[in-house]
Each structure stands twice: as C-alpha cells, then as structure tokens.
Design a protein around this motif. Structure first.
Motif, PDB file in Angstrom:
ATOM      1  N   PHE A  16     -13.826   6.619  11.841  1.00  0.00           N
ATOM      2  CA  PHE A  16     -12.784   6.485  12.859  1.00  0.00           C
ATOM      3  C   PHE A  16     -12.063   5.152  12.765  1.00  0.00           C
ATOM      4  N   ILE A  17     -12.796   4.064  12.561  1.00  0.00           N
ATOM      5  CA  ILE A  17     -12.158   2.749  12.419  1.00  0.00           C
ATOM      6  C   ILE A  17     -11.222   2.760  11.212  1.00  0.00           C
ATOM      7  N   GLY A  18     -11.723   3.239  10.075  1.00  0.00           N
ATOM      8  CA  GLY A  18     -10.891   3.306   8.870  1.00  0.00           C
ATOM      9  C   GLY A  18      -9.673   4.173   9.063  1.00  0.00           C
ATOM     10  N   PHE A  19      -9.846   5.319   9.730  1.00  0.00           N
ATOM     11  CA  PHE A  19      -8.720   6.235   9.956  1.00  0.00           C
ATOM     12  C   PHE A  19      -7.616   5.569  10.772  1.00  0.00           C
ATOM     13  N   PHE A  20      -7.988   4.888  11.847  1.00  0.00           N
ATOM     14  CA  PHE A  20      -6.963   4.296  12.702  1.00  0.00           C
ATOM     15  C   PHE A  20      -6.242   3.137  12.036  1.00  0.00           C
ATOM     16  N   ILE A  21      -6.910   2.460  11.120  1.00  0.00           N
ATOM     17  CA  ILE A  21      -6.227   1.396  10.376  1.00  0.00           C
ATOM     18  C   ILE A  21      -5.344   1.999   9.284  1.00  0.00           C
ATOM     19  N   ILE A  22      -5.864   3.018   8.617  1.00  0.00           N
ATOM     20  CA  ILE A  22      -5.125   3.646   7.515  1.00  0.00           C
ATOM     21  C   ILE A  22      -3.864   4.351   8.001  1.00  0.00           C
ATOM     22  N   GLN A  23      -3.936   4.998   9.165  1.00  0.00           N
ATOM     23  CA  GLN A  23      -2.793   5.801   9.617  1.00  0.00           C
ATOM     24  C   GLN A  23      -1.520   4.977   9.752  1.00  0.00           C
ATOM     25  N   LYS A  24      -1.628   3.699  10.151  1.00  0.00           N
ATOM     26  CA  LYS A  24      -0.442   2.849  10.240  1.00  0.00           C
ATOM     27  C   LYS A  24       0.128   2.597   8.844  1.00  0.00           C
ATOM     28  N   ASP A  25      -0.756   2.287   7.904  1.00  0.00           N
ATOM     29  CA  ASP A  25      -0.306   2.022   6.538  1.00  0.00           C
ATOM     30  C   ASP A  25       0.343   3.261   5.922  1.00  0.00           C
ATOM     31  N   VAL A  26      -0.257   4.414   6.135  1.00  0.00           N
ATOM     32  CA  VAL A  26       0.291   5.659   5.571  1.00  0.00           C
ATOM     33  C   VAL A  26       1.657   5.965   6.180  1.00  0.00           C
ATOM     34  N   ARG A  27       1.779   5.800   7.503  1.00  0.00           N
ATOM     35  CA  ARG A  27       3.084   6.062   8.136  1.00  0.00           C
ATOM     36  C   ARG A  27       4.151   5.120   7.596  1.00  0.00           C
ATOM     37  N   LEU A  28       3.795   3.839   7.397  1.00  0.00           N
ATOM     38  CA  LEU A  28       4.771   2.892   6.864  1.00  0.00           C
ATOM     39  C   LEU A  28       5.115   3.212   5.407  1.00  0.00           C
ATOM     40  N   VAL A  86      12.042 -12.688   3.916  1.00  0.00           N
ATOM     41  CA  VAL A  86      10.966 -11.904   3.321  1.00  0.00           C
ATOM     42  C   VAL A  86      11.287 -10.421   3.489  1.00  0.00           C
ATOM     43  N   ASP A  87      10.747  -9.601   2.596  1.00  0.00           N
ATOM     44  CA  ASP A  87      10.927  -8.151   2.686  1.00  0.00           C
ATOM     45  C   ASP A  87       9.883  -7.584   3.633  1.00  0.00           C
ATOM     46  N   VAL A  88      10.344  -6.766   4.574  1.00  0.00           N
ATOM     47  CA  VAL A  88       9.443  -6.099   5.510  1.00  0.00           C
ATOM     48  C   VAL A  88       9.720  -4.598   5.486  1.00  0.00           C
ATOM     49  N   VAL A  89       8.772  -3.846   6.011  1.00  0.00           N
ATOM     50  CA  VAL A  89       8.911  -2.400   6.157  1.00  0.00           C
ATOM     51  C   VAL A  89       8.622  -2.088   7.615  1.00  0.00           C
ATOM     52  N   TYR A  90       9.431  -1.205   8.225  1.00  0.00           N
ATOM     53  CA  TYR A  90       9.249  -0.860   9.636  1.00  0.00           C
ATOM     54  C   TYR A  90       9.487   0.628   9.834  1.00  0.00           C
ATOM     55  N   LEU A  91       8.979   1.143  10.945  1.00  0.00           N
ATOM     56  CA  LEU A  91       9.234   2.543  11.290  1.00  0.00           C
ATOM     57  C   LEU A  91      10.543   2.623  12.066  1.00  0.00           C
ATOM     58  N   PRO A  92      11.482   3.448  11.638  1.00  0.00           N
ATOM     59  CA  PRO A  92      12.789   3.507  12.299  1.00  0.00           C
ATOM     60  C   PRO A  92      12.713   3.889  13.776  1.00  0.00           C
ATOM     61  N   GLU A  96       8.791  -1.969  16.183  1.00  0.00           N
ATOM     62  CA  GLU A  96       7.738  -2.964  16.415  1.00  0.00           C
ATOM     63  C   GLU A  96       6.513  -2.714  15.534  1.00  0.00           C
ATOM     64  N   THR A  97       6.450  -1.531  14.911  1.00  0.00           N
ATOM     65  CA  THR A  97       5.425  -1.254  13.905  1.00  0.00           C
ATOM     66  C   THR A  97       6.013  -1.654  12.569  1.00  0.00           C
ATOM     67  N   ASN A  98       5.620  -2.823  12.092  1.00  0.00           N
ATOM     68  CA  ASN A  98       6.173  -3.354  10.858  1.00  0.00           C
ATOM     69  C   ASN A  98       5.121  -4.203  10.149  1.00  0.00           C
ATOM     70  N   ARG A  99       5.399  -4.499   8.899  1.00  0.00           N
ATOM     71  CA  ARG A  99       4.541  -5.374   8.098  1.00  0.00           C
ATOM     72  C   ARG A  99       5.349  -5.884   6.927  1.00  0.00           C
ATOM     73  N   LEU A 100       4.797  -6.890   6.252  1.00  0.00           N
ATOM     74  CA  LEU A 100       5.437  -7.348   5.028  1.00  0.00           C
ATOM     75  C   LEU A 100       5.387  -6.216   4.002  1.00  0.00           C
ATOM     76  N   ALA A 101       6.417  -6.085   3.214  1.00  0.00           N
ATOM     77  CA  ALA A 101       6.458  -5.016   2.216  1.00  0.00           C
ATOM     78  C   ALA A 101       5.348  -5.198   1.178  1.00  0.00           C
ATOM     79  N   SER A 102       4.956  -6.434   0.931  1.00  0.00           N
ATOM     80  CA  SER A 102       3.924  -6.712  -0.081  1.00  0.00           C
ATOM     81  C   SER A 102       2.507  -6.580   0.469  1.00  0.00           C
TER      82      SER A 102
END
Length: 158
Positions: A16-28, A86-92, A96-102
């Motif tokens: 469950f911990i891994g899933f909730f962390i991964i889901q943000k990365d997968v969506r981005l 810097v390059d970032v990636v965000y959900l349109p 507010e859900t964003n991270r560095l592209a790298s």
C-alpha cells in the motif's frame, strides 16, 4: 501469531505504501505536461558539517496563467541551469501535483515489489502451515496421541 500472518501483514503495508507513492509518479509520466519553472530559492541541507542535499523552491505558470509553486530535493552536486529555470512536469487538471522532470526515483517501486514478494512468501508459508496442521490432525485421528505420556495414559486406560 503465526509467521505467515506477520509476513502477509507487513507485505500489505509495504504494498500500500509503495502503491500510493507510485501512483503519483505514474500519473505524472502518463498525463504530465512539461513546463519551465523559475528557481526562487535554494537551501543546502547540512548534516554533520556535510551537505546532504539541496532543497529547491520553484514556481511556474500553468496554461491558465496562474502561478504554481513547488519544491524538490536535489543532489549536492546539482548546479543551477543557465537562466535559473528548471524543467518540471505537472498534471494539467491539478497543477499543484508537480515535480522536477529529472526526478524519477525508483525507491517506491522497490518498496512495492518488496511488498508483493512478502505477500507471496506469506501466502506460501500460510499454505505450508495449514497443510502441516492438517497432516498432524489427520495423523492423530488415525494413529492416536503421539507423546509418550499420552501413550502411557492410553495403555493404562485400555
């Protein structure tokens, strides 16, 4: 508590911990839109007089023209790119859900995989414990008690 229950419980927790962390990365990765962000500030995080990482604060504009703020941790070797952007990636639909592209850490995937492995091991262990209990119960039902004291008592009673 049987060992299999502990393994399954800990496996569920890690999964469950891994899933909730991964889901943000997968969506981005799937729906994320790239943008250029201005670095507003950077702080060196020091532990035992050694820089362990750098904390960044950045902001960018989404397509609606609204300013969105974000932050990230980078390696101590990181250098500010030319122009301070810097390059970032965000959900349109949720900028507010964003991270560095790298920023693509694989730690969450290892946590998730470890949880799955523990679930499998726990399931196999549970099956093994259940089968051994069933064999023991069947043997006692067919052969009678196995301990020396039980045989003595059985002989005295007969």
């Amino acid at each position: 508590m049987p060992t299999s229950f502990k393994l399954v419980g800990f496996g569920l927790l890690l999964t469950f911990i891994g899933f909730f962390i991964i889901q943000k990365d997968v969506r981005l990765r799937i729906w994320g839109k790239p943008a250029k962000a201005d670095v507003m500030n950077a702080w060196a995080r020091v532990k035992n007089q050694k820089v362990v990482n750098i904390e960044l604060a950045y902001q960018f504009e989404d397509p609606k023209g609204e300013t969105v703020k974000g932050g990230a941790f980078v390696a101590p070797e990181w250098a500010l790119p030319e122009g301070g952007k810097v390059d970032v990636v965000y959900l349109p639909n949720k900028p507010e859900t964003n991270r560095l592209a790298s920023d693509r850490s694989s730690g969450a995937y290892w946590v998730f995989a470890g949880g799955i492995v523990l679930l499998i091991v726990g399931g196999v262990y549970f099956n093994r414990e259940s089968v051994l209990d069933a064999h023991r119960d069947t043997a006692e039902a067919l052969d009678g008690p196995k301990s020396r004291a039980e045989r003595i008592i059985r002989n005295v009673v007969e």
